[in-house]
Design a protein around this motif. Structure first.
Motif, PDB file in Angstrom:
ATOM      1  N   TYR A   1       0.837  -1.194   0.000  1.00  0.00           N
ATOM      2  CA  TYR A   1       0.000   0.000   0.000  1.00  0.00           C
ATOM      3  C   TYR A   1       0.873   1.245   0.000  1.00  0.00           C
ATOM      4  CZ  TYR A   1      -4.211  -2.635   1.218  1.00  0.00           C
ATOM      5  OH  TYR A   1      -5.277  -3.495   1.218  1.00  0.00           O
ATOM      6  N   ARG A   2       0.431   2.252  -0.733  1.00  0.00           N
ATOM      7  CA  ARG A   2       1.022   3.580  -0.627  1.00  0.00           C
ATOM      8  C   ARG A   2       0.274   4.246   0.516  1.00  0.00           C
ATOM      9  NH1 ARG A   2       3.903   6.920  -3.900  1.00  0.00           N
ATOM     10  NH2 ARG A   2       3.660   5.479  -5.630  1.00  0.00           N
ATOM     11  N   LEU A   3       0.998   4.817   1.465  1.00  0.00           N
ATOM     12  CA  LEU A   3       0.404   5.426   2.648  1.00  0.00           C
ATOM     13  C   LEU A   3       0.765   6.904   2.712  1.00  0.00           C
ATOM     14  CD1 LEU A   3       1.369   2.586   5.138  1.00  0.00           C
ATOM     15  CD2 LEU A   3      -0.791   2.879   3.939  1.00  0.00           C
ATOM     16  N   LYS A   4      -0.048   7.668   3.447  1.00  0.00           N
ATOM     17  CA  LYS A   4       0.183   9.099   3.604  1.00  0.00           C
ATOM     18  C   LYS A   4      -0.184   9.488   5.030  1.00  0.00           C
ATOM     19  CE  LYS A   4      -0.885  13.507   1.413  1.00  0.00           C
ATOM     20  NZ  LYS A   4      -1.622  14.163   0.318  1.00  0.00           N
ATOM     21  N   CYS A   5       0.696  10.277   5.665  1.00  0.00           N
ATOM     22  CA  CYS A   5       0.412  10.712   7.032  1.00  0.00           C
ATOM     23  C   CYS A   5      -0.268  12.079   7.019  1.00  0.00           C
ATOM     24  CB  CYS A   5       1.698  10.767   7.868  1.00  0.00           C
ATOM     25  SG  CYS A   5       2.729  12.208   7.554  1.00  0.00           S
TER      26      CYS A   5
ATOM     27  N   GLN B   1       0.840  14.744   7.941  1.00  0.00           N
ATOM     28  CA  GLN B   1       1.798  15.810   7.631  1.00  0.00           C
ATOM     29  C   GLN B   1       2.117  15.859   6.138  1.00  0.00           C
ATOM     30  OE1 GLN B   1       2.831  17.952  10.128  1.00  0.00           O
ATOM     31  NE2 GLN B   1       1.281  16.795  11.254  1.00  0.00           N
ATOM     32  N   GLY B   2       1.480  14.960   5.356  1.00  0.00           N
ATOM     33  CA  GLY B   2       1.662  14.960   3.906  1.00  0.00           C
ATOM     34  C   GLY B   2       2.782  14.082   3.387  1.00  0.00           C
ATOM     35  N   HIS B   3       3.467  13.343   4.259  1.00  0.00           N
ATOM     36  CA  HIS B   3       4.533  12.446   3.815  1.00  0.00           C
ATOM     37  C   HIS B   3       3.928  11.190   3.205  1.00  0.00           C
ATOM     38  CE1 HIS B   3       6.495  14.570   7.341  1.00  0.00           C
ATOM     39  NE2 HIS B   3       7.130  15.025   6.278  1.00  0.00           N
ATOM     40  N   GLU B   4       4.429  10.780   2.062  1.00  0.00           N
ATOM     41  CA  GLU B   4       3.964   9.547   1.415  1.00  0.00           C
ATOM     42  C   GLU B   4       5.067   8.506   1.448  1.00  0.00           C
ATOM     43  OE1 GLU B   4       1.962   9.761  -2.296  1.00  0.00           O
ATOM     44  OE2 GLU B   4       0.790  11.517  -1.721  1.00  0.00           O
ATOM     45  N   PHE B   5       4.673   7.253   1.659  1.00  0.00           N
ATOM     46  CA  PHE B   5       5.610   6.142   1.693  1.00  0.00           C
ATOM     47  C   PHE B   5       4.837   4.874   1.384  1.00  0.00           C
ATOM     48  CE2 PHE B   5       3.859   6.963   5.810  1.00  0.00           C
ATOM     49  CZ  PHE B   5       3.634   5.734   6.400  1.00  0.00           C
ATOM     50  N   GLU B   6       5.560   3.789   1.146  1.00  0.00           N
ATOM     51  CA  GLU B   6       4.926   2.506   0.856  1.00  0.00           C
ATOM     52  C   GLU B   6       5.311   1.492   1.915  1.00  0.00           C
ATOM     53  OE1 GLU B   6       5.986   1.343  -3.110  1.00  0.00           O
ATOM     54  OE2 GLU B   6       4.707   2.869  -4.000  1.00  0.00           O
ATOM     55  N   SER B   7       4.428   0.511   2.115  1.00  0.00           N
ATOM     56  CA  SER B   7       4.718  -0.562   3.058  1.00  0.00           C
ATOM     57  C   SER B   7       3.990  -1.831   2.614  1.00  0.00           C
ATOM     58  CB  SER B   7       4.278  -0.155   4.464  1.00  0.00           C
ATOM     59  OG  SER B   7       4.770  -1.080   5.406  1.00  0.00           O
ATOM     60  N   TRP B   8       4.554  -2.957   2.979  1.00  0.00           N
ATOM     61  CA  TRP B   8       3.973  -4.262   2.662  1.00  0.00           C
ATOM     62  C   TRP B   8       3.220  -4.805   3.865  1.00  0.00           C
ATOM     63  CZ3 TRP B   8       4.104  -6.627  -2.038  1.00  0.00           C
ATOM     64  CH2 TRP B   8       4.978  -6.098  -2.993  1.00  0.00           C
TER      65      TRP B   8
ATOM     66  N   ALA C   1       1.316   8.870  13.832  1.00  0.00           N
ATOM     67  CA  ALA C   1       0.477   7.666  13.840  1.00  0.00           C
ATOM     68  C   ALA C   1      -0.806   7.885  13.036  1.00  0.00           C
ATOM     69  CB  ALA C   1       0.140   7.279  15.268  1.00  0.00           C
ATOM     70  N   ARG C   2      -1.014   9.070  12.514  1.00  0.00           N
ATOM     71  CA  ARG C   2      -2.202   9.354  11.692  1.00  0.00           C
ATOM     72  C   ARG C   2      -1.866   9.044  10.241  1.00  0.00           C
ATOM     73  NH1 ARG C   2      -3.147  14.638  14.990  1.00  0.00           N
ATOM     74  NH2 ARG C   2      -4.359  13.794  16.709  1.00  0.00           N
ATOM     75  N   VAL C   3      -2.012   7.772   9.884  1.00  0.00           N
ATOM     76  CA  VAL C   3      -1.632   7.257   8.575  1.00  0.00           C
ATOM     77  C   VAL C   3      -2.865   6.683   7.883  1.00  0.00           C
ATOM     78  CG1 VAL C   3      -0.232   5.525   7.388  1.00  0.00           C
ATOM     79  CG2 VAL C   3       0.701   6.738   9.351  1.00  0.00           C
ATOM     80  N   GLU C   4      -3.032   7.020   6.619  1.00  0.00           N
ATOM     81  CA  GLU C   4      -4.143   6.505   5.816  1.00  0.00           C
ATOM     82  C   GLU C   4      -3.596   5.974   4.500  1.00  0.00           C
ATOM     83  OE1 GLU C   4      -7.227   6.306   6.923  1.00  0.00           O
ATOM     84  OE2 GLU C   4      -6.810   7.419   8.765  1.00  0.00           O
ATOM     85  N   LYS C   5      -4.390   5.140   3.828  1.00  0.00           N
ATOM     86  CA  LYS C   5      -4.024   4.674   2.496  1.00  0.00           C
ATOM     87  C   LYS C   5      -4.118   5.858   1.539  1.00  0.00           C
ATOM     88  CE  LYS C   5      -6.061   0.100   3.024  1.00  0.00           C
ATOM     89  NZ  LYS C   5      -7.147  -0.752   2.527  1.00  0.00           N
ATOM     90  N   ALA C   6      -3.173   5.925   0.602  1.00  0.00           N
ATOM     91  CA  ALA C   6      -3.183   6.948  -0.442  1.00  0.00           C
ATOM     92  C   ALA C   6      -3.567   6.280  -1.755  1.00  0.00           C
ATOM     93  CB  ALA C   6      -1.810   7.603  -0.553  1.00  0.00           C
ATOM     94  N   LEU C   7      -3.963   7.087  -2.739  1.00  0.00           N
ATOM     95  CA  LEU C   7      -4.286   6.533  -4.051  1.00  0.00           C
ATOM     96  C   LEU C   7      -3.052   5.881  -4.640  1.00  0.00           C
ATOM     97  CD1 LEU C   7      -6.498   9.277  -5.680  1.00  0.00           C
ATOM     98  CD2 LEU C   7      -7.197   7.053  -4.808  1.00  0.00           C
TER      99      LEU C   7
END
Length: 139
Positions: A4-8, A10-17, A41-47
Motif C-alpha cells: 500500500y502507498r500510505l500518507k500521514c 503531515q503529507g509524507h507519502e511512503f509505501e509498506s507491505w 500515527a495518523r496514517v491513511e491509504k493513499a491513491l
C-alpha cells in the motif's frame, strides 16, 4: 502480501507491505502504523496505481539484478551494521541515555515503537527512521 502507498497527516507519502488487507486494517485500527518520515500515527491509504505485468516483466529471469535503489539500500544497511551498535528493542532507552550523557556516545540502531519514537523526537533526541527492518524482524 500486499503493498500500500500510505500518507500521514503531515503529507509524507511512503509505501509498506502487509500480509493481507485484514492485517493492514488490524494494525491501522490498533494504532500500530507510523509515518516512515516523521513518526506520525495518523496514517491513511493513499491513491495508488495498480501494478500491471508487462511482457518484458513476464520474460525477465527470476534472478534479475537488483535495481539501483535496492543496491543503494543494501549498501546503506551494510554501512549502518558495520559502523554502529545494534541495540534491538532497547533503542529508545539507549538513545535517551546517550542523549542525556548517561551512556557512552556512539552510533546505534534498533527498533522503537511509534510512541517511543515520537517521545524521543519531542525530547530533542536526534533520531531518524531507517528504510529497512531490524535484525529481529528480518527474515
Amino acid at each position: 502480501m500486499i503493498r500500500y502507498r500510505l500518507k500521514c497527516d503531515q503529507g509524507h507519502e511512503f509505501e509498506s507491505w502487509f500480509a493481507s488487507t485484514a492485517a493492514f486494517d488490524g494494525l491501522h485500527k490498533a494504532g500500530h502504523l507510523a509515518c516512515a518520515t516523521c513518526g506520525s500515527a495518523r496514517v491513511e491509504k493513499a491513491l495508488m496505481a495498480p501494478s500491471v505485468a508487462t511482457v518484458e516483466a513476464e520474460t525477465r529471469p527470476l534472478a534479475a539484478p537488483a535495481s539501483a535503489l535496492e543496491e543503494k539500500l543494501a549498501a546503506l544497511r551494510r554501512h549502518v551494521e558495520e559502523t554502529s551498535d545494534y541495540v534491538g528493542t532497547d533503542f529508545a532507552t539507549e538513545a535517551r541515555a546517550i542523549h542525556l550523557g548517561e551512556a557512552p556516545e556512539r552510533p546505534i540502531w534498533g527498533e522503537a515503537r511509534p510512541d517511543e519514537a515520537r517521545a524521543l523526537v519531542e525530547e530533542g533526541v536526534p533520531v531518524a527512521p531507517l528504510p529497512f527492518m531490524g535484525k529481529a524482524r528480518a527474515n
